[in-house]
Design a protein around this motif. Structure first.
Motif, PDB file in Angstrom:
ATOM      1  N   TYR A 123       1.043  -1.259  -0.009  1.00  0.00           N
ATOM      2  CA  TYR A 123       0.019  -0.121   0.020  1.00  0.00           C
ATOM      3  C   TYR A 123       0.867   1.417   0.048  1.00  0.00           C
ATOM      4  CZ  TYR A 123      -4.313   2.588   0.688  1.00  0.00           C
ATOM      5  OH  TYR A 123      -5.322   3.495   0.340  1.00  0.00           O
ATOM      6  N   PHE A 124       2.078   1.251   0.794  1.00  0.00           N
ATOM      7  CA  PHE A 124       2.936   2.380   0.682  1.00  0.00           C
ATOM      8  C   PHE A 124       3.377   2.484  -0.744  1.00  0.00           C
ATOM      9  CE2 PHE A 124       7.338   4.036   0.805  1.00  0.00           C
ATOM     10  CZ  PHE A 124       7.248   4.877   1.567  1.00  0.00           C
ATOM     11  N   ASN A 125       3.629   1.654  -1.602  1.00  0.00           N
ATOM     12  CA  ASN A 125       4.371   1.985  -3.044  1.00  0.00           C
ATOM     13  C   ASN A 125       3.040   2.158  -3.756  1.00  0.00           C
ATOM     14  OD1 ASN A 125       6.753   1.221  -2.420  1.00  0.00           O
ATOM     15  ND2 ASN A 125       6.704  -0.947  -3.030  1.00  0.00           N
ATOM     16  N   TYR A 126       1.830   1.741  -3.655  1.00  0.00           N
ATOM     17  CA  TYR A 126       0.681   2.320  -4.342  1.00  0.00           C
ATOM     18  C   TYR A 126       0.487   3.808  -4.139  1.00  0.00           C
ATOM     19  CZ  TYR A 126      -4.097   3.571  -4.922  1.00  0.00           C
ATOM     20  OH  TYR A 126      -5.444   4.280  -5.164  1.00  0.00           O
ATOM     21  N   LEU A 127       0.379   4.083  -2.887  1.00  0.00           N
ATOM     22  CA  LEU A 127       0.223   5.751  -2.408  1.00  0.00           C
ATOM     23  C   LEU A 127       1.490   6.521  -2.790  1.00  0.00           C
ATOM     24  CD1 LEU A 127      -0.633   5.303   1.408  1.00  0.00           C
ATOM     25  CD2 LEU A 127      -1.988   6.063  -0.466  1.00  0.00           C
ATOM     26  N   ALA A 128       2.793   5.803  -3.036  1.00  0.00           N
ATOM     27  CA  ALA A 128       3.918   6.650  -3.538  1.00  0.00           C
ATOM     28  C   ALA A 128       3.679   6.981  -4.764  1.00  0.00           C
ATOM     29  CB  ALA A 128       5.097   5.992  -3.209  1.00  0.00           C
ATOM     30  N   SER A 129       3.095   6.001  -5.827  1.00  0.00           N
ATOM     31  CA  SER A 129       2.845   6.240  -7.143  1.00  0.00           C
ATOM     32  C   SER A 129       1.813   7.232  -7.590  1.00  0.00           C
ATOM     33  CB  SER A 129       2.512   4.819  -7.908  1.00  0.00           C
ATOM     34  OG  SER A 129       1.097   4.465  -7.311  1.00  0.00           O
ATOM     35  N   LEU A 130       1.083   7.684  -6.511  1.00  0.00           N
ATOM     36  CA  LEU A 130      -0.011   8.518  -6.798  1.00  0.00           C
ATOM     37  C   LEU A 130       0.466   9.992  -7.255  1.00  0.00           C
ATOM     38  CD1 LEU A 130      -2.710   7.511  -4.287  1.00  0.00           C
ATOM     39  CD2 LEU A 130      -2.636   7.001  -6.549  1.00  0.00           C
ATOM     40  N   GLU A 131       0.363  10.403  -8.285  1.00  0.00           N
ATOM     41  CA  GLU A 131       0.737  11.590  -8.721  1.00  0.00           C
ATOM     42  C   GLU A 131       0.273  12.948  -7.971  1.00  0.00           C
ATOM     43  OE1 GLU A 131       0.950  12.133 -12.909  1.00  0.00           O
ATOM     44  OE2 GLU A 131       2.047  10.314 -13.448  1.00  0.00           O
ATOM     45  N   ASP A 132      -0.921  12.829  -7.381  1.00  0.00           N
ATOM     46  CA  ASP A 132      -1.755  14.005  -7.027  1.00  0.00           C
ATOM     47  C   ASP A 132      -1.791  13.869  -5.401  1.00  0.00           C
ATOM     48  OD1 ASP A 132      -3.556  12.021  -7.141  1.00  0.00           O
ATOM     49  OD2 ASP A 132      -5.225  13.251  -7.629  1.00  0.00           O
ATOM     50  N   LEU A 133      -0.922  12.930  -4.716  1.00  0.00           N
ATOM     51  CA  LEU A 133      -1.157  12.771  -3.435  1.00  0.00           C
ATOM     52  C   LEU A 133      -0.950  13.839  -2.612  1.00  0.00           C
ATOM     53  CD1 LEU A 133      -2.150  10.530  -1.315  1.00  0.00           C
ATOM     54  CD2 LEU A 133       0.436  10.057  -1.170  1.00  0.00           C
ATOM     55  N   VAL A 134      -1.661  14.434  -1.786  1.00  0.00           N
ATOM     56  CA  VAL A 134      -1.630  15.365  -0.791  1.00  0.00           C
ATOM     57  C   VAL A 134      -1.452  14.966   0.544  1.00  0.00           C
ATOM     58  CG1 VAL A 134      -2.057  17.471  -0.006  1.00  0.00           C
ATOM     59  CG2 VAL A 134      -2.738  17.159  -2.316  1.00  0.00           C
ATOM     60  N   LEU A 135      -0.373  15.190   1.403  1.00  0.00           N
ATOM     61  CA  LEU A 135       0.050  14.818   2.653  1.00  0.00           C
ATOM     62  C   LEU A 135      -0.468  16.024   3.634  1.00  0.00           C
ATOM     63  CD1 LEU A 135       1.271  13.017   4.786  1.00  0.00           C
ATOM     64  CD2 LEU A 135       3.379  14.002   4.425  1.00  0.00           C
ATOM     65  N   LEU A 136      -1.361  15.623   4.485  1.00  0.00           N
ATOM     66  CA  LEU A 136      -1.814  16.621   5.661  1.00  0.00           C
ATOM     67  C   LEU A 136      -1.309  16.006   6.970  1.00  0.00           C
ATOM     68  CD1 LEU A 136      -5.309  17.204   4.155  1.00  0.00           C
ATOM     69  CD2 LEU A 136      -3.358  18.620   4.089  1.00  0.00           C
ATOM     70  N   MET A 137      -0.807  16.677   7.857  1.00  0.00           N
ATOM     71  CA  MET A 137      -0.135  16.300   9.099  1.00  0.00           C
ATOM     72  C   MET A 137      -1.005  16.983  10.096  1.00  0.00           C
ATOM     73  SD  MET A 137       3.829  16.133   8.375  1.00  0.00           S
ATOM     74  CE  MET A 137       4.170  15.205   9.804  1.00  0.00           C
ATOM     75  N   ASP A 138      -2.031  16.428  10.949  1.00  0.00           N
ATOM     76  CA  ASP A 138      -2.548  16.871  12.096  1.00  0.00           C
ATOM     77  C   ASP A 138      -1.534  16.894  13.215  1.00  0.00           C
ATOM     78  OD1 ASP A 138      -4.724  18.106  13.566  1.00  0.00           O
ATOM     79  OD2 ASP A 138      -5.956  16.473  13.457  1.00  0.00           O
ATOM     80  N   GLU A 139      -1.661  17.993  13.778  1.00  0.00           N
ATOM     81  CA  GLU A 139      -0.696  18.244  15.154  1.00  0.00           C
ATOM     82  C   GLU A 139       0.648  18.070  14.826  1.00  0.00           C
ATOM     83  OE1 GLU A 139      -1.845  19.270  17.998  1.00  0.00           O
ATOM     84  OE2 GLU A 139      -4.090  19.284  17.597  1.00  0.00           O
ATOM     85  N   SER A 140       1.117  18.654  13.739  1.00  0.00           N
ATOM     86  CA  SER A 140       2.556  18.291  13.296  1.00  0.00           C
ATOM     87  C   SER A 140       3.511  18.584  14.193  1.00  0.00           C
ATOM     88  CB  SER A 140       2.731  19.265  12.031  1.00  0.00           C
ATOM     89  OG  SER A 140       2.648  20.432  12.252  1.00  0.00           O
ATOM     90  N   HIS A 141       3.218  19.573  15.179  1.00  0.00           N
ATOM     91  CA  HIS A 141       4.327  19.701  16.193  1.00  0.00           C
ATOM     92  C   HIS A 141       4.565  18.775  17.245  1.00  0.00           C
ATOM     93  CE1 HIS A 141       0.557  20.729  18.160  1.00  0.00           C
ATOM     94  NE2 HIS A 141       1.116  20.246  19.291  1.00  0.00           N
ATOM     95  N   HIS A 142       3.951  17.497  17.091  1.00  0.00           N
ATOM     96  CA  HIS A 142       4.142  16.234  17.761  1.00  0.00           C
ATOM     97  C   HIS A 142       5.042  15.201  17.071  1.00  0.00           C
ATOM     98  CE1 HIS A 142       1.066  16.884  21.029  1.00  0.00           C
ATOM     99  NE2 HIS A 142       0.421  17.492  20.118  1.00  0.00           N
ATOM    100  N   TYR A 143       5.441  15.519  15.982  1.00  0.00           N
ATOM    101  CA  TYR A 143       6.268  14.531  15.008  1.00  0.00           C
ATOM    102  C   TYR A 143       7.619  14.852  15.530  1.00  0.00           C
ATOM    103  CZ  TYR A 143       2.017  13.805  12.658  1.00  0.00           C
ATOM    104  OH  TYR A 143       0.609  13.479  12.577  1.00  0.00           O
ATOM    105  N   ARG A 144       8.579  13.706  15.625  1.00  0.00           N
ATOM    106  CA  ARG A 144       9.952  13.851  15.951  1.00  0.00           C
ATOM    107  C   ARG A 144      10.723  12.922  15.058  1.00  0.00           C
ATOM    108  NH1 ARG A 144       7.947  17.691  18.285  1.00  0.00           N
ATOM    109  NH2 ARG A 144       7.843  18.189  20.315  1.00  0.00           N
ATOM    110  N   ALA A 145      11.477  13.439  14.566  1.00  0.00           N
ATOM    111  CA  ALA A 145      12.464  12.280  13.693  1.00  0.00           C
ATOM    112  C   ALA A 145      13.984  13.087  13.665  1.00  0.00           C
ATOM    113  CB  ALA A 145      12.025  12.238  12.268  1.00  0.00           C
ATOM    114  N   THR A 146      14.927  12.280  13.133  1.00  0.00           N
ATOM    115  CA  THR A 146      16.348  12.897  13.016  1.00  0.00           C
ATOM    116  C   THR A 146      16.326  13.305  11.687  1.00  0.00           C
ATOM    117  OG1 THR A 146      17.093  10.436  12.672  1.00  0.00           O
ATOM    118  CG2 THR A 146      17.371  11.360  14.960  1.00  0.00           C
TER     119      THR A 146
END
Length: 148
Positions: A123-146
């Motif tokens: 499903y990840f690859n399916y989503l990655a192949s969508l040319e018009d996929l828009v990513l929305l992150m709710d409460e984005s200040h909670h995400y942490r990554a290096t």
């Protein structure tokens, strides 16, 4: 684009309006909404699906009355077939980052990256192949990554 608004002013409703605008004006039909935890994940699912709720994000948007978006969640995406993906013009994927990350314990790939018999790819690859996929992150200040 980032919306930094105080609690209770309608950020989720704004997110729904943003989805409606992009669909109606720009013909975008694929969206991925990411929640930082289970509480917000469940709230988002309810706000995007419960048409009788006063918090339903598409309330008053005429274009979505007869063409309701298909809500695909982290709980049901692995049972969605390609045929079902074409039933609706708008696909809103609602996922929980904490749930995805917890599936990687023990060195396993998260379920979203495993082969789906229904799709013939992950499903990840399916989503990655969508040319018009828009990513929305709710409460984005909670995400942490290096970085990197």
């Amino acid at each position: 684009m980032c919306f930094a608004l105080a609690t209770g002013v309608g950020k989720t409703r704004l997110m729904g309006s943003f989805v409606a605008y992009l669909n109606i004006e720009k013909k975008i039909k694929n969206f991925f909404v990411l929640a930082p935890n289970l509480t917000i994940y469940n709230k988002l699912i309810d706000d995007f699906t419960n048409t009788s709720s006063p918090k339903y994000v598409f309330r008053g948007i005429g274009e979505f009355v007869h063409n309701k978006p298909r809500i695909i969640t982290g709980d049901n995406y692995d049972s969605v077939s390609q045929h079902e993906l074409f039933k609706s013009q708008i696909h809103i994927n609602v996922f929980n980052i904490s749930k995805i990350n917890s599936e990687t314990r023990g060195g396993k790939a998260p379920r979203i990256k495993r082969l789906s018999e229904y799709l013939g790819e992950s499903y990840f690859n399916y989503l990655a192949s969508l040319e018009d996929l828009v990513l929305l992150m709710d409460e984005s200040h909670h995400y942490r990554a290096t970085q990197g």
